[in-house]
Write a protein that holds these residues in place. Structure first.
Motif, PDB file in Angstrom:
ATOM      1  N   VAL A 231       0.829  -1.207   0.000  1.00  0.00           N
ATOM      2  CA  VAL A 231       0.000   0.000   0.000  1.00  0.00           C
ATOM      3  C   VAL A 231       0.868   1.264   0.000  1.00  0.00           C
ATOM      4  CG1 VAL A 231      -1.574   1.378   1.429  1.00  0.00           C
ATOM      5  CG2 VAL A 231      -2.023  -1.046   1.042  1.00  0.00           C
ATOM      6  N   PHE A 232       2.002   1.223   0.710  1.00  0.00           N
ATOM      7  CA  PHE A 232       2.861   2.403   0.795  1.00  0.00           C
ATOM      8  C   PHE A 232       3.498   2.729  -0.558  1.00  0.00           C
ATOM      9  CE2 PHE A 232       2.687   0.797   5.162  1.00  0.00           C
ATOM     10  CZ  PHE A 232       2.289   1.952   5.819  1.00  0.00           C
ATOM     11  N   LEU A 233       3.832   1.696  -1.328  1.00  0.00           N
ATOM     12  CA  LEU A 233       4.355   1.928  -2.671  1.00  0.00           C
ATOM     13  C   LEU A 233       3.270   2.477  -3.586  1.00  0.00           C
ATOM     14  CD1 LEU A 233       6.567  -1.255  -3.179  1.00  0.00           C
ATOM     15  CD2 LEU A 233       7.348   1.062  -2.713  1.00  0.00           C
ATOM     16  N   LEU A 234       2.049   2.008  -3.403  1.00  0.00           N
ATOM     17  CA  LEU A 234       0.935   2.520  -4.205  1.00  0.00           C
ATOM     18  C   LEU A 234       0.609   3.967  -3.828  1.00  0.00           C
ATOM     19  CD1 LEU A 234      -1.367  -0.643  -4.197  1.00  0.00           C
ATOM     20  CD2 LEU A 234       0.111   0.168  -6.039  1.00  0.00           C
ATOM     21  N   LEU A 235       0.758   4.301  -2.549  1.00  0.00           N
ATOM     22  CA  LEU A 235       0.575   5.698  -2.127  1.00  0.00           C
ATOM     23  C   LEU A 235       1.612   6.599  -2.778  1.00  0.00           C
ATOM     24  CD1 LEU A 235      -0.205   5.349   1.703  1.00  0.00           C
ATOM     25  CD2 LEU A 235      -1.764   6.143  -0.093  1.00  0.00           C
ATOM     26  N   LYS A 236       2.823   6.071  -2.925  1.00  0.00           N
ATOM     27  CA  LYS A 236       3.867   6.829  -3.623  1.00  0.00           C
ATOM     28  C   LYS A 236       3.462   7.081  -5.069  1.00  0.00           C
ATOM     29  CE  LYS A 236       7.979   8.651  -4.214  1.00  0.00           C
ATOM     30  NZ  LYS A 236       8.431   9.870  -3.531  1.00  0.00           N
ATOM     31  N   TYR A 289      13.468   0.859  -3.072  1.00  0.00           N
ATOM     32  CA  TYR A 289      13.106   1.705  -1.937  1.00  0.00           C
ATOM     33  C   TYR A 289      13.967   2.969  -1.872  1.00  0.00           C
ATOM     34  CZ  TYR A 289       9.351  -0.826   0.306  1.00  0.00           C
ATOM     35  OH  TYR A 289       8.121  -1.363   0.592  1.00  0.00           O
ATOM     36  N   PHE A 290      15.238   2.857  -2.212  1.00  0.00           N
ATOM     37  CA  PHE A 290      16.069   4.062  -2.267  1.00  0.00           C
ATOM     38  C   PHE A 290      15.552   5.005  -3.349  1.00  0.00           C
ATOM     39  CE2 PHE A 290      19.757   1.493  -0.393  1.00  0.00           C
ATOM     40  CZ  PHE A 290      19.568   2.042   0.875  1.00  0.00           C
ATOM     41  N   GLY A 291      15.149   4.421  -4.487  1.00  0.00           N
ATOM     42  CA  GLY A 291      14.609   5.239  -5.571  1.00  0.00           C
ATOM     43  C   GLY A 291      13.305   5.905  -5.193  1.00  0.00           C
ATOM     44  N   MET A 292      12.453   5.187  -4.465  1.00  0.00           N
ATOM     45  CA  MET A 292      11.158   5.728  -4.058  1.00  0.00           C
ATOM     46  C   MET A 292      11.281   6.835  -3.006  1.00  0.00           C
ATOM     47  SD  MET A 292       8.538   4.151  -5.596  1.00  0.00           S
ATOM     48  CE  MET A 292       8.146   2.636  -6.499  1.00  0.00           C
ATOM     49  N   SER A 293      12.440   6.959  -2.378  1.00  0.00           N
ATOM     50  CA  SER A 293      12.605   7.934  -1.297  1.00  0.00           C
ATOM     51  C   SER A 293      12.677   9.375  -1.787  1.00  0.00           C
ATOM     52  CB  SER A 293      13.868   7.619  -0.486  1.00  0.00           C
ATOM     53  OG  SER A 293      15.032   7.823  -1.269  1.00  0.00           O
ATOM     54  N   SER A 294      12.895   9.543  -3.085  1.00  0.00           N
ATOM     55  CA  SER A 294      13.004  10.905  -3.634  1.00  0.00           C
ATOM     56  C   SER A 294      11.763  11.240  -4.454  1.00  0.00           C
ATOM     57  CB  SER A 294      14.263  11.025  -4.496  1.00  0.00           C
ATOM     58  OG  SER A 294      14.220  10.089  -5.566  1.00  0.00           O
ATOM     59  N   ASN A 295      11.654  12.481  -4.851  1.00  0.00           N
ATOM     60  CA  ASN A 295      10.547  12.907  -5.721  1.00  0.00           C
ATOM     61  C   ASN A 295      10.877  12.489  -7.149  1.00  0.00           C
ATOM     62  OD1 ASN A 295       9.043  14.182  -3.656  1.00  0.00           O
ATOM     63  ND2 ASN A 295      10.384  15.972  -3.766  1.00  0.00           N
ATOM     64  N   ILE A 296      10.225  11.458  -7.605  1.00  0.00           N
ATOM     65  CA  ILE A 296      10.566  10.871  -8.895  1.00  0.00           C
ATOM     66  C   ILE A 296       9.487  11.147  -9.928  1.00  0.00           C
ATOM     67  CG2 ILE A 296      12.040   9.043  -7.990  1.00  0.00           C
ATOM     68  CD1 ILE A 296       9.651   7.173  -8.037  1.00  0.00           C
ATOM     69  N   GLY A 362       8.197  11.632   7.636  1.00  0.00           N
ATOM     70  CA  GLY A 362       8.025  11.820   6.199  1.00  0.00           C
ATOM     71  C   GLY A 362       8.265  10.545   5.413  1.00  0.00           C
ATOM     72  N   GLN A 363       7.710  10.518   4.205  1.00  0.00           N
ATOM     73  CA  GLN A 363       7.781   9.304   3.390  1.00  0.00           C
ATOM     74  C   GLN A 363       9.210   8.977   2.961  1.00  0.00           C
ATOM     75  OE1 GLN A 363       8.330   9.250  -0.156  1.00  0.00           O
ATOM     76  NE2 GLN A 363       8.167  11.410  -0.688  1.00  0.00           N
ATOM     77  N   SER A 364      10.056   9.982   2.746  1.00  0.00           N
ATOM     78  CA  SER A 364      11.444   9.713   2.348  1.00  0.00           C
ATOM     79  C   SER A 364      12.174   8.921   3.424  1.00  0.00           C
ATOM     80  CB  SER A 364      12.186  11.028   2.077  1.00  0.00           C
ATOM     81  OG  SER A 364      11.657  11.673   0.943  1.00  0.00           O
ATOM     82  N   SER A 365      11.964   9.291   4.683  1.00  0.00           N
ATOM     83  CA  SER A 365      12.614   8.589   5.792  1.00  0.00           C
ATOM     84  C   SER A 365      12.149   7.140   5.863  1.00  0.00           C
ATOM     85  CB  SER A 365      12.303   9.296   7.113  1.00  0.00           C
ATOM     86  OG  SER A 365      12.826  10.603   7.118  1.00  0.00           O
ATOM     87  N   ALA A 366      10.856   6.906   5.615  1.00  0.00           N
ATOM     88  CA  ALA A 366      10.322   5.546   5.667  1.00  0.00           C
ATOM     89  C   ALA A 366      10.980   4.662   4.611  1.00  0.00           C
ATOM     90  CB  ALA A 366       8.807   5.573   5.476  1.00  0.00           C
ATOM     91  N   PHE A 367      11.088   5.183   3.382  1.00  0.00           N
ATOM     92  CA  PHE A 367      11.702   4.397   2.304  1.00  0.00           C
ATOM     93  C   PHE A 367      13.201   4.204   2.536  1.00  0.00           C
ATOM     94  CE2 PHE A 367       7.957   5.910  -0.274  1.00  0.00           C
ATOM     95  CZ  PHE A 367       7.415   4.649  -0.461  1.00  0.00           C
TER      96      PHE A 367
END
Length: 392
Positions: A231-236, A289-296, A362-367
């Motif tokens: 779900v967290f990846l889908l939220l991203k 997950y490292f990639g998802m941590s930034s604004n992509i 924040g979401q970046s910290s989670a990823f």
């Protein structure tokens, strides 16, 4: 393909039809529950109890299967319970009844998991474990492609008719039950161990399990403790600009990549080692997950989510094949059931942990946290867990 026996085909078809039924309801379950008066908190409690039931019961029923020397009755009963639970959710809409139906679904998973995977292990040699478990995982995940796609098609023509969808999902479940009747007992006599199984058999087995099993499962569970819900990846994806319907299609595409990759990666794993493919999967997971941590950009998100499908194919079936090569043959259902049970609990905790970090920092910290822990887990496996292939 001679190693894909009749039994493996039957088990794979059962899993496919069951997953079609379950995944058909996955996109609409929260919406349906809210439509009949469930709050977000109550939905969370419902899912938590259901997953805990599945988790705690996997070790128990795995041990029961090993002690009795029987596999097929557990497989048939487990899939039957999951099928029956689907229409139950539309008969009454009181919270207690919904809790009962959802718990029965997860209990069915707990009953069948260890016994089913033990049968798959018996159908393979140590040199074909990757292929067998990979093929089964491919067929199982294909159901996760067809199920949501059918749900979207149905809701396109009948928007808002959620209760009828639960009735429709009952039919692939019935097919799974019918196919399960094709399973036949082996000619060899089962090894019957006259011991009773307790509901906490997972804890008992952990104390007496081989040291290599404990080393392997510790690494797997640490990873599971930080591997939160998709779900967290889908939220991203929502943050990257995807619409609600597109998010579901992305989830379907992920499962398609997963399904198409599992069998080939199982074949490769048998050639170069289960550990090698598993670690490559973890490295892919960390990169995602490292990639998802930034604004992509949206295109980068889609690439990363595709890689996430390859990660899943490289780890899920492979981990069970690896465990089955380490555990004693008489304890395979218990060993896999114990791991699967602890994994369910860790996955539940992982979602809570990720949600807390996301909300607090924040979401970046989670990823970033999940990606970093995964890198440490890779080093743990490299140092502590050799890629043993044990001939049973």
């Amino acid at each position: 393909m001679r190693y894909i026996t009749r039994t493996v085909w039957i088990l794979s078809l059962i899993s496919l039809f069951t997953d079609v039924a379950s995944e058909m309801l996955y996109p609409v379950m929260p919406v349906y529950l809210k439509s009949i008066g469930f709050s977000v908190l109550l939905i969370g409690i419902l899912e938590g109890i259901a997953e805990a039931t599945a988790g705690l019961s996997k070790g128990y029923f795995g041990k029961l299967s090993d002690n009795s020397g029987k596999r097929i009755p557990f497989v048939q009963a487990g899939y039957a319970l999951s099928a029956i639970s689907k229409p139950m959710m539309t008969v009454f809409i009181t919270p207690l009844w919904i809790f009962l139906a959802r718990t029965l679904d997860r209990l069915g998973k707990g009953i069948r998991t260890g016994a089913r995977d033990a049968i798959l292990s018996d159908e393979a040699t140590p040199e074909t474990k990757g292929k067998i478990f990979g093929f089964h995982r491919s067929m199982d995940t294909l159901g996760a492609v067809l199920g949501p796609a059918l749900a979207i098609l149905y809701l396109y023509f009948f928007p808002g008719h959620y209760r009828q969808l639960f009735i429709i999902a009952f039919f692939p479940g019935i097919i799974a039950i019918i196919v399960s009747r094709l399973l036949h007992k082996k000619d060899k006599a089962p090894v019957i161990i006259k011991k009773t199984a307790s509901f906490f058999s997972s804890i008992s087995y952990w104390r007496t399990s081989p040291p290599m099993y404990r080393k392997l499962v510790v690494g797997l569970l640490v990873f599971a403790l930080f591997n939160s819900s998709d779900v967290f990846l889908l939220l991203k994806g929502k943050q990257a600009g995807l619409g609600d319907e597109t998010v579901i299609w992305v989830y379907i595409a992920y499962n398609l990549v997963y399904a198409l990759s599992s069998f080939p990666l199982g074949i490769i794993a048998d050639k170069i080692g289960l550990k090698t493919i598993f670690l490559l999967g973890l490295i892919l997971f960390a990169l995602v997950y490292f990639g998802m941590s930034s604004n992509i950009h949206l295109s980068v998100y889609l690439i990363l989510y595709s890689l996430y499908g390859i990660y899943a194919a490289a780890t899920d079936g492979i981990s069970k094949a690896w465990i089955s090569n380490i555990a004693d043959k008489k304890d395979i259902a218990t060993a896999i059931g114990t791991y699967s049970g602890f994994q369910s609990i860790c996955t539940l905790l992982a979602s809570w942990l990720t949600g807390f970090v996301w909300y607090s920092f924040g979401q970046s910290s989670a990823f970033l946290l999940t990606g970093s822990i995964t890198v440490l887990v890779v080093f743990y496996f490299l140092i502590n867990v050799p890629g043993v292939k044990k001939v049973q």
